[in-house]
Every structure is written in structure tokens, then in C-alpha cells.
Design an enzyme around this catalytic site. Structure first.
Site, PDB file in Angstrom:
ATOM      1  N   ALA A  13      -0.850 -11.449  -8.187  1.00 32.18           N
ATOM      2  CA  ALA A  13      -1.881 -11.385  -7.153  1.00 32.18           C
ATOM      3  C   ALA A  13      -1.221 -10.852  -5.896  1.00 32.18           C
ATOM      4  CB  ALA A  13      -2.496 -12.756  -6.899  1.00 32.18           C
ATOM      5  N   SER A  14      -2.028 -10.246  -5.024  1.00 27.18           N
ATOM      6  CA  SER A  14      -1.457  -9.548  -3.876  1.00 27.18           C
ATOM      7  C   SER A  14      -0.963 -10.464  -2.769  1.00 27.18           C
ATOM      8  CB  SER A  14      -2.492  -8.567  -3.301  1.00 27.18           C
ATOM      9  OG  SER A  14      -2.825  -7.585  -4.258  1.00 27.18           O
TER      10      SER A  14
END
Length: 210
Positions: A13-14
Site C-alpha cells: 500500500a502507498s
């Protein structure tokens, strides 16, 4: 002859606010449906637009030829520009790792060993082409969203509505205490996830107040 093949799941995930392990159950279910067992799971919160992804490269270093890199979507692997995508592909290719993505049905055949060399090579060629296409689309989506974000910020600034991100006061107070205690910048960054620019700003603001 039975070919020993390890499946390694990669979840990304970013930002730290996002749940990188969200798709874990889907990956395990896919592996189970294919009669495979996931040997290891690698999870990190890093931008897909950057090659600075320690867990991804730890996964690749753990791989043996023929192992599977299992992902939920191709954009979990890459939102990279063309140059960095080629570098990552070269690393994957040199290690002879198979990339299987839940959102890329052409890759599913890579999850099983084929005794037919022609079929295996054709499947790999088609899959590599599809990976390139989806990686390019993922990069374009990333650039489009960044451009729209900048346009929105610029418009808000013109209207006097832009206030920027709210300050994380509790985290910043903790950082200041760590700075005052003499802890190194690297240890503070590792502990809090803040950037060097944030550290520099907080330190300079404290000096101004003094």
C-alpha cells in the site's frame, strides 16, 4: 520429475494509513484454488512509483529460479516510469521468477508447471506483454491523479481555500523530544516514518523560537 516451486505473496500500500495486508485472504484463496501453498508473505507501505521497496527486493533475493511472485493487482508491483520498470523487470527476469497477478488471467497459467516447452514459452511471452501494458496503464493513472491533485491545489490556493495537510502535533512533539535527547536523525526517521525535510523544518523552527 516434480519441480519444487515456492509461492511468495507480495502486498503493498502507498501510505502507512492504508492497510497493505487487505488482499492477503484473496491471495491465499487463489493459491489454495490452484493447489499451491504460499511459502512467505512480504508486506510494506511504499509508493508503487518508487523502486525504494525493501520488502519487494527482499522477496526477490529469497527467490529461486521458477518461484512465483503472487500479487493482487499489477499496480501493486509497479506504477514505475518506463526506465525503473525495465530495471525491475530485469531483476525479475534474471532471477527467473514468475509473476502471477489475480487481475491478470493470462498470468494464471504461470502458477502451474508445464511439460510442453512451446506452450510455456508462448504463455510467458503473452504474459510479459500484458504485464507491460498494465504497468503502463498503472503509471498513466498515477500521473493523471498527481496532475489532477496539483490542479486542485493550485485552484484552491487561488481561491484562498488551501490550508495544506493538518499538522500532526502529537508526532511532531515526540520528534522534538527525540531531537532534544540527542537521537540520530536515522533512528528518528525509522521510528516515526517522518521525512528528513520534516526533521529539518522542526529543528529550524525550534532554533527560531529559542
Amino acid at each position: 520429475m516434480v519441480v519444487r516451486m515456492f509461492v511468495r505473496a507480495y502486498l503493498r500500500a502507498s501510505t502507512k494509513e492504508q492497510d497493505a495486508s487487505r488482499a492477503k485472504d484473496d491471495l491465499f484463496q487463489f493459491a489454495s484454488d490452484k493447489g499451491l501453498k504460499i511459502a512467505a508473505t512480504y508486506i510494506e507501505n511504499e509508493s508503487g512509483a518508487s523502486l525504494n521497496r525493501p520488502e519487494l527486493f527482499r522477496l526477490l533475493s529469497d527467490c529461486q529460479a521458477g518461484d512465483i511472485l503472487l500479487i493482487e493487482q499489477v499496480d501493486r508491483l509497479s506504477r514505475l516510469n518506463a526506465k525503473d520498470w525495465e530495471r525491475l523487470k530485469s531483476e525479475i527476469r534474471d532471477r527467473q521468477v514468475k509473476v502471477v497477478a489475480l487481475d491478470l488471467p493470462t498470468s494464471w497459467g504461470m502458477a502451474v508447471s508445464s511439460t510442453d516447452e512451446f506452450t510455456a514459452r508462448m504463455s510467458e511471452a503473452i504474459n510479459n506483454m500484458m504485464l507491460d501494458m498494465i504497468a503502463a496503464i498503472a503509471r498513466k493513472d498515477y500521473e493523471d491523479r498527481r496532475r489532477r491533485q496539483k490542479q486542485g491545489i493550485a485552484k484552491a490556493k487561488e481561491q484562498g481555500l488551501y490550508k495544506g495537510r493538518p499538522e500532526n502535533k502529537s508526532r511532531n512533539q515526540a520528534i522534538l523530544k527525540m531531537l532534544e535527547s540527542g537521537q540520530s536523525w536515522n533512528s528518528i526517521i525509522q521510528a516515526t516514518g517522518c521525512s528528513r525535510s520534516t526533521l529539518s523544518r522542526l529543528k529550524n523552527n525550534t532554533q527560531v523560537l529559542l
